[in-house]
Design an enzyme around this catalytic site. Structure first.
Site, PDB file in Angstrom:
ATOM      1  N   ASP A 135     -82.008 -29.925 -45.180  1.00 18.54           N
ATOM      2  CA  ASP A 135     -82.578 -31.031 -45.942  1.00 18.54           C
ATOM      3  C   ASP A 135     -82.628 -30.738 -47.436  1.00 18.54           C
ATOM      4  O   ASP A 135     -82.292 -31.594 -48.269  1.00 18.54           O
ATOM      5  CB  ASP A 135     -83.983 -31.347 -45.409  1.00 18.54           C
ATOM      6  CG  ASP A 135     -84.430 -32.744 -45.769  1.00 18.54           C
ATOM      7  OD1 ASP A 135     -84.972 -32.920 -46.877  1.00 18.54           O
ATOM      8  OD2 ASP A 135     -84.217 -33.668 -44.963  1.00 18.54           O
ATOM      9  N   TRP A 164     -84.297 -36.379 -44.954  1.00 17.52           N
ATOM     10  CA  TRP A 164     -83.009 -36.566 -44.288  1.00 17.52           C
ATOM     11  C   TRP A 164     -83.068 -36.061 -42.849  1.00 17.52           C
ATOM     12  O   TRP A 164     -82.445 -36.656 -41.959  1.00 17.52           O
ATOM     13  CB  TRP A 164     -81.904 -35.853 -45.077  1.00 17.52           C
ATOM     14  CG  TRP A 164     -81.959 -36.172 -46.535  1.00 17.52           C
ATOM     15  CD1 TRP A 164     -82.054 -35.291 -47.578  1.00 17.52           C
ATOM     16  CD2 TRP A 164     -81.970 -37.476 -47.149  1.00 17.52           C
ATOM     17  NE1 TRP A 164     -82.121 -35.956 -48.777  1.00 17.52           N
ATOM     18  CE2 TRP A 164     -82.072 -37.302 -48.548  1.00 17.52           C
ATOM     19  CE3 TRP A 164     -81.912 -38.774 -46.647  1.00 17.52           C
ATOM     20  CZ2 TRP A 164     -82.111 -38.370 -49.431  1.00 17.52           C
ATOM     21  CZ3 TRP A 164     -81.953 -39.846 -47.532  1.00 17.52           C
ATOM     22  CH2 TRP A 164     -82.044 -39.634 -48.895  1.00 17.52           C
ATOM     23  N   ASP A 165     -83.790 -34.984 -42.607  1.00 17.91           N
ATOM     24  CA  ASP A 165     -83.975 -34.513 -41.234  1.00 17.91           C
ATOM     25  C   ASP A 165     -84.638 -35.581 -40.371  1.00 17.91           C
ATOM     26  O   ASP A 165     -84.257 -35.784 -39.214  1.00 17.91           O
ATOM     27  CB  ASP A 165     -84.852 -33.253 -41.216  1.00 17.91           C
ATOM     28  CG  ASP A 165     -84.097 -31.991 -41.565  1.00 17.91           C
ATOM     29  OD1 ASP A 165     -82.889 -31.945 -41.314  1.00 17.91           O
ATOM     30  OD2 ASP A 165     -84.721 -31.051 -42.095  1.00 17.91           O
ATOM     31  N   LEU A 166     -85.645 -36.236 -40.928  1.00 22.05           N
ATOM     32  CA  LEU A 166     -86.401 -37.209 -40.144  1.00 22.05           C
ATOM     33  C   LEU A 166     -85.560 -38.436 -39.823  1.00 22.05           C
ATOM     34  O   LEU A 166     -85.567 -38.936 -38.691  1.00 22.05           O
ATOM     35  CB  LEU A 166     -87.676 -37.602 -40.891  1.00 22.05           C
ATOM     36  CG  LEU A 166     -88.621 -36.443 -41.191  1.00 22.05           C
ATOM     37  CD1 LEU A 166     -89.820 -36.915 -42.005  1.00 22.05           C
ATOM     38  CD2 LEU A 166     -89.090 -35.773 -39.906  1.00 22.05           C
TER      39      LEU A 166
END
Length: 405
Positions: A135, A164-166
């Site tokens: 991220d 961005w991970d989420l």
């Protein structure tokens, strides 16, 4: 077994860190049977911070709730053979495999597809070329740290939320469900690839950041101000801070009414030649509007302000610390149906969040603990592969499989 919307679906996961485990957990919290393949002693994120006093990872426990864990020696041919058999096990609702490790060795899609032609595999990559990214590096690549933070600053400003991970974690779940629907209609499996960096780039375009820059008007730093409308943090008379937002016309009118500033606002609009009923003009006049809103808020306590804001439907909230959130806020408690208290192995009493989605057709699936490492090894190998107890005992004694006690 779970009675959730995805009850009966089986997903095998070999993954670490945020996005892929979050995607798997999302499916698990909708009722799917998500089986983690774990290495002996735990994988890359098994000790990831934050941790308890004795080193149990709250990070790992939080992202693996409601799953089952099978612990295998993946350095051995027998351990890899078992992992491949689990990923490709028969069943109309099985044969779904999720990983964010490089697709080589036993993770190679062609090798797995040779065992099950209709296999669905989703491989999460750092970038579309198969390179490494997380991220923080994606955030640096897409330019967000340069438009975050103090407008007077020149250094990049990172933030702690792995955005961005989420987003990618939810796309993992969506991608697997879409591929599973395609297989139901056509009988075809497939290899779905998803790159963290591409998610970041796509979102930046969706929200207009990329086109702004292409047109020679790249986004600037605006601190705590809401871009394109009116919104900012303000201090109350008692030192409490609030965030107020006037994005829509109704939100703006409610804020003006609650603070009694409509006449002053009209005067600002006349002086600047701006129609302040338009959100973009409120951003252009944010300094002047912020001055009058700030003065009115600074003259009132939080409690006094909250009563009027809530009565008139102002879009606002109070800034509070994480300690205040967990100590005082009923929304972060079992009073909110997404939460329940569970007994998490290695942690003890834990407040656990379930799925935020509330389906009318089925009751919520309560949040369940993350498994102990290898907690379900024997159970899964018996159920899915039909492994007899004697064979499991032999593999256990040889150190090929492990079972939590």
């Amino acid at each position: 077994m779970s009675a959730g919307l995805l009850a009966g679906m089986r997903v095998v996961e070999a993954a670490a860190f945020v996005a892929a485990p979050l995607g798997g957990m999302t499916l698990a919290q909708m009722g799917a049977d998500v089986i983690r393949i774990d290495t002996l002693g735990g994988g890359l994120d098994f000790h990831r911070w934050p941790v308890t006093e004795d080193g149990t990872s709250l990070f790992w426990c939080g992202l693996n709730k409601s799953k089952r864990s099978v612990a295998l020696d993946l350095q051995s041919p027998q351990g890899r053979e078992i992992a491949m058999a689990l990923a490709c096990a028969p069943g109309d609702d099985a044969g779904i495999f999720l990983t964010n490790f490089p697709p080589r060795g036993w993770l190679d899609h062609d090798k797995l597809r040779a065992r099950r032609a209709d296999l669905i595999q989703l491989t999460l990559q750092g970038d579309r070329h198969g390179g490494s990214a997380v991220d923080y590096t994606v955030n640096a690549r897409v330019g967000v740290p340069g438009i975050t933070g103090d407008p007077r600053g020149a250094e990049p400003t990172n933030h702690v939320l792995p955005a961005w991970d989420l987003v990618t974690g939810q796309m993992v779940a969506v991608g697997l469900l879409a591929a599973e629907r395609h297989r139901r209609r056509t009988g075809e499996g497939q290899h779905v690839k998803l790159a963290l960096q591409d998610v970041g780039l796509a979102v930046m375009q969706h929200l207009g950041f990329i086109e702004e820059a292409r047109r020679g008007q790249p986004r600037q730093r605006h601190g705590n101000e809401l871009f394109g409308a009116f919104g900012r943090d303000f201090a109350c008379a008692d030192g409490e801070r609030v965030m107020v937002v006037g994005l829509t016309g109704k939100q703006w009118r409610s804020l003006c009414e609650a603070l009694g500033v409509q006449q002053e606002v009209d005067a600002i609009g006349t002086r600047l030649g701006l129609d302040l009923s338009e959100e973009g003009n409120r951003f252009r006049a944010r300094r002047e509007l912020g001055d009058i809103v700030g003065r009115r808020i600074a003259a009132r306590t939080l409690a006094d302000l909250a009563a009027d804001f809530d009565r008139l439907g102002v879009c606002w909230d109070r800034y509070q610390s994480l300690e205040q959130l967990v100590r005082d806020d009923p929304e972060c408690s079992p009073a909110n149906p997404i939460f329940r208290r569970i007994e998490q192995p290695g942690v003890g009493d834990m407040l656990a969040a379930g799925l935020p989605l509330d389906f009318s057709a089925v009751p919520r699936v309560p949040a369940a603990p993350a498994p102990r490492l290898g907690q379900h090894t024997e159970q899964v190998l018996h159920e899915v592969l039909g492994m007899p107890a004697g064979e499991f005992g032999r593999l256990h004694d040889a150190g090929i499989v492990a079972q939590a006690t």
